[in-house]
Write a protein that holds these residues in place. Structure first.
Motif, mmCIF file in Angstrom:
data_model
loop_
_atom_site.group_PDB
_atom_site.id
_atom_site.type_symbol
_atom_site.label_atom_id
_atom_site.label_comp_id
_atom_site.label_asym_id
_atom_site.label_seq_id
_atom_site.Cartn_x
_atom_site.Cartn_y
_atom_site.Cartn_z
ATOM 1 N N ILE A 191 92.994 66.641 -9.625
ATOM 2 C CA ILE A 191 92.194 67.209 -8.537
ATOM 3 C C ILE A 191 91.404 68.344 -9.180
ATOM 4 C CG2 ILE A 191 92.235 68.390 -6.315
ATOM 5 C CD1 ILE A 191 94.827 66.967 -5.676
ATOM 6 N N TYR A 221 92.094 61.135 -6.307
ATOM 7 C CA TYR A 221 91.187 62.060 -5.620
ATOM 8 C C TYR A 221 89.752 61.712 -5.997
ATOM 9 C CZ TYR A 221 89.279 66.450 -3.815
ATOM 10 O OH TYR A 221 88.571 67.393 -3.111
ATOM 11 N N VAL A 278 89.918 71.465 -9.980
ATOM 12 C CA VAL A 278 89.807 72.869 -9.606
ATOM 13 C C VAL A 278 89.818 73.674 -10.904
ATOM 14 C CG1 VAL A 278 90.898 74.813 -8.438
ATOM 15 C CG2 VAL A 278 90.948 72.539 -7.380
ATOM 16 N N LEU A 302 95.960 70.491 -11.374
ATOM 17 C CA LEU A 302 96.455 69.892 -10.133
ATOM 18 C C LEU A 302 96.305 68.385 -10.217
ATOM 19 C CD1 LEU A 302 94.688 72.340 -7.638
ATOM 20 C CD2 LEU A 302 97.023 72.513 -8.535
ATOM 21 N N LYS A 354 92.926 75.548 -12.858
ATOM 22 C CA LYS A 354 94.196 75.013 -12.373
ATOM 23 C C LYS A 354 94.401 73.593 -12.886
ATOM 24 C CE LYS A 354 95.341 78.506 -9.670
ATOM 25 N NZ LYS A 354 96.572 79.309 -9.890
ATOM 26 N N ALA A 397 87.899 71.785 -5.007
ATOM 27 C CA ALA A 397 87.588 70.461 -5.550
ATOM 28 C C ALA A 397 86.585 69.711 -4.684
ATOM 29 C CB ALA A 397 88.869 69.641 -5.692
ATOM 30 N N VAL A 424 101.144 65.580 -4.241
ATOM 31 C CA VAL A 424 100.162 66.479 -4.851
ATOM 32 C C VAL A 424 100.945 67.615 -5.496
ATOM 33 C CG1 VAL A 424 98.187 67.986 -4.466
ATOM 34 C CG2 VAL A 424 98.430 65.894 -3.110
ATOM 35 N N ARG A 448 94.351 75.987 -2.256
ATOM 36 C CA ARG A 448 94.510 75.756 -3.690
ATOM 37 C C ARG A 448 93.697 74.574 -4.181
ATOM 38 N NH1 ARG A 448 100.965 75.872 -2.962
ATOM 39 N NH2 ARG A 448 100.207 74.836 -1.060
ATOM 40 N N THR A 449 93.431 73.623 -3.312
ATOM 41 C CA THR A 449 92.697 72.418 -3.708
ATOM 42 C C THR A 449 91.300 72.340 -3.109
ATOM 43 O OG1 THR A 449 93.647 71.164 -1.856
ATOM 44 C CG2 THR A 449 94.835 71.111 -3.957
ATOM 45 N N ASP A 450 90.988 73.172 -2.126
ATOM 46 C CA ASP A 450 89.693 73.098 -1.444
ATOM 47 C C ASP A 450 88.492 73.220 -2.383
ATOM 48 O OD1 ASP A 450 90.820 72.612 1.002
ATOM 49 O OD2 ASP A 450 90.659 74.671 1.750
ATOM 50 N N ASP A 470 101.248 70.805 -8.838
ATOM 51 C CA ASP A 470 100.593 71.788 -9.691
ATOM 52 C C ASP A 470 101.374 71.901 -10.997
ATOM 53 O OD1 ASP A 470 99.719 74.175 -10.925
ATOM 54 O OD2 ASP A 470 99.346 75.165 -9.018
#
Length: 500
Positions: free
Chosen positions: A401, A455, A403, A408, A406, A482, A420, A478-480, A422
């Motif tokens: 994912i 994703y 980001v 992810l 990070k 992306a 999902v 945390r994923t937004d 990390d």
């Protein structure tokens, strides 16, 4: 999936045959189909569990410890937008690829193209009947590539199963022209040693190189005899795909003896698969790197010269890894996540008896520079929820994912669902979201669940073996970030540079 205990799978191997350019695939429409699904490529038989295990499953459901049969549960930051059931292709759903507004879903009986421009309401554009497990799938430009790893009578979409001991049998790669998504055309086929279980693309402007992973040779198979210690490299000219051909077979595990230099497996290393080829390879073209999951070994290699990949490092885990299945780089090419497909995808391994370190992901840091880089083990990751003994569950296909800063990942776990997680801290990975269904059955072990969860452009897409095509929306701070990354094309085994 690696159904090592499935006798049909053990007896699949290849022979020789040629293909004529322009051969049309059997396209499934409202009218009669030109071919019928082949039961030889159907799902494994249901396995009865003991009365005590069945009773425990039912008690766990009743207590709420696990979801009820077919019940959907998920974390608060996941929304299940829709499910598109299987339609004209009844076989096992397999891998996914993406291009623009389309998703391409593999199935043991062929493939399906879906318009995902509205993720809440995907529409089927076409379904192509072309039996031949696993039908691992990828796309590049106007070309679609399909793996055949079950021994067939010929290379057509009307072929039937045929023993691999017969010289005339065929396995390998098929190529389709998808310029018209509603009417894909079958344009080429290339036979490869021991078939094509999976494949990975190394795309260039004029050509597409394909790394073909296959394994399990036998002295009784005319075209798949040991040692089988490498991969087939196919070169496909974009403007003349009918000229596709094998251009190299690099040996990745050189060594003395009949089986090369890979992991010897049992009895030297009990419970570990003997290395007789690779299961899956992930390439990172922006870094000229590839990572191979090769049965008993994990490897890191350079692909600066795509026709002649060069192994940089080779690692084994003879304590907790039974079958090295797939690999995922982090964006900076500083880590590789390898998966262990304990039980071949058909066993219940997400329970207390198996524990947290088997049938899991292994996180490896890449240390050093150039050809001196090494894979260094850091930790394992496994979903933190026990599954029923009637649910096949193990680490399987996933993707990053994207980001910045990070690490992810979203990942399929068969009937363990979608996780999902990390792994920014390689030593302390943690789950941040999940989606799953309850068991298909509380009495028998039935193969099902998410084969691939990826994703793509703001959404998670999952190809469920039994239930069809799922779309999930992940909403988490945390994923937004992306959601701002949009790709024109995604083959997960050809990892993009998300931020270039």
């Amino acid at each position: 999936m690696t159904l090592l205990n499935d006798p049909r799978t053990r007896h699949r191997r290849l022979g020789v045959a040629a293909v004529a350019a322009g051969l049309l695939a059997a396209l499934l429409t409202a009218g009669p189909a030109a071919a019928t699904p082949d039961p030889g490529d159907g799902p494994a038989a249901r396995e009865k569990v003991s009365r005590s295990d069945a009773a425990e499953v039912k008690a766990a459901v009743a207590s709420g410890e696990i979801p009820g049969q077919d019940e959907i549960v998920h974390s608060d930051n996941v929304q299940h937008l829709t499910n598109i059931p299987k339609d004209a292709l009844p076989g096992i759903n397999s891998d996914l690829a993406f291009q623009g507004k389309y998703a391409f879903a593999g199935n043991y009986d062929g493939f399906r193209i879906l318009d995902i421009s509205n993720p809440k309401d995907p529409r089927t554009v076409s379904q192509v009947l072309c039996p031949g497990s696993q039908n691992d799938i990828s796309v590049s430009g106007n070309l679609l590539f399909l793996s055949t790893d079950s021994s067939r009578s010929d290379n057509s979409c009307n072929s039937t199963t045929q023993p691999a001991t017969e010289k005339s049998s065929w396995e390998g790669m098929k190529v389709f022209d998808i310029t018209d998504k509603a009417n894909p055309k079958y344009v080429a086929a290339v036979e490869t040693a021991c078939g094509s279980h999976t494949h990975s693309l190394v795309p260039e402007r004029k050509n597409v190189y394909i790394y073909v992973s296959s394994y399990s040779p036998s002295a009784t198979f005319p075209d798949c005899r040991p040692p089988h210690d490498g991969i087939s490299v196919i070169k496909v000219p974009r403007h003349a795909p009918e000229k596709a051909a094998v251009v190299n077979f690099p040996v990745l595990f050189p060594g003395e003896g009949p089986d090369g230099g890979g992991n010897p497996g049992s009895p030297t290393n009990p419970g570990v698969s003997k290395t007789t080829g690779c299961h899956d390879i992930t390439v990172l073209p922006s870094k000229d790197l590839a990572a191979g999951a090769c049965m008993g070994d994990g490897i890191l290699f350079s692909i600066k010269d795509p026709e002649h990949p060069k192994v940089i490092d080779q690692v084994e885990d003879n304590v907790n890894f039974a079958f090295w299945h797939s690999a995922t780089f982090n964006q900076k090419a500083g880590k590789v996540v390898f998966t262990d497909e304990l039980g071949g995808g058909g066993a219940a391994t997400c329970n207390a008896a198996i524990g947290p370190n088997r049938g899991a992901d292994g996180i490896y840091d890449i240390v050093g520079k150039g050809d001196r880089r090494k894979l260094v083990f850091r930790s394992y990751y496994k979903i933190p929820r026990h599954q029923a003994d009637t649910e096949n569950c193990v680490a399987h296909n996933g993707s990053l994912i994207p980001v910045k800063g990070k690490d992810l990942m979203v990942q399929a776990w068969y009937q363990g669902g979608v996780s999902v997680w990390d792994f920014t801290d390689s030593v302390h990975p943690k789950e941040i979201a999940f989606f799953e269904r309850g068991p298909l059955s509380t009495d028998t072990l039935q193969v099902g669940g998410s084969w691939s969860a990826y994703y793509y452009n703001g959404y998670i897409y999952s190809n469920d073996i039994a239930k069809g095509f799922d779309v999930l929306k992940l909403s988490d701070r945390r994923t937004d970030p992306a959601k701002r990354v949009h790709l024109r094309e995604l083959n997960v085994q050809t990892q993009p540079d998300y931020f270039d």
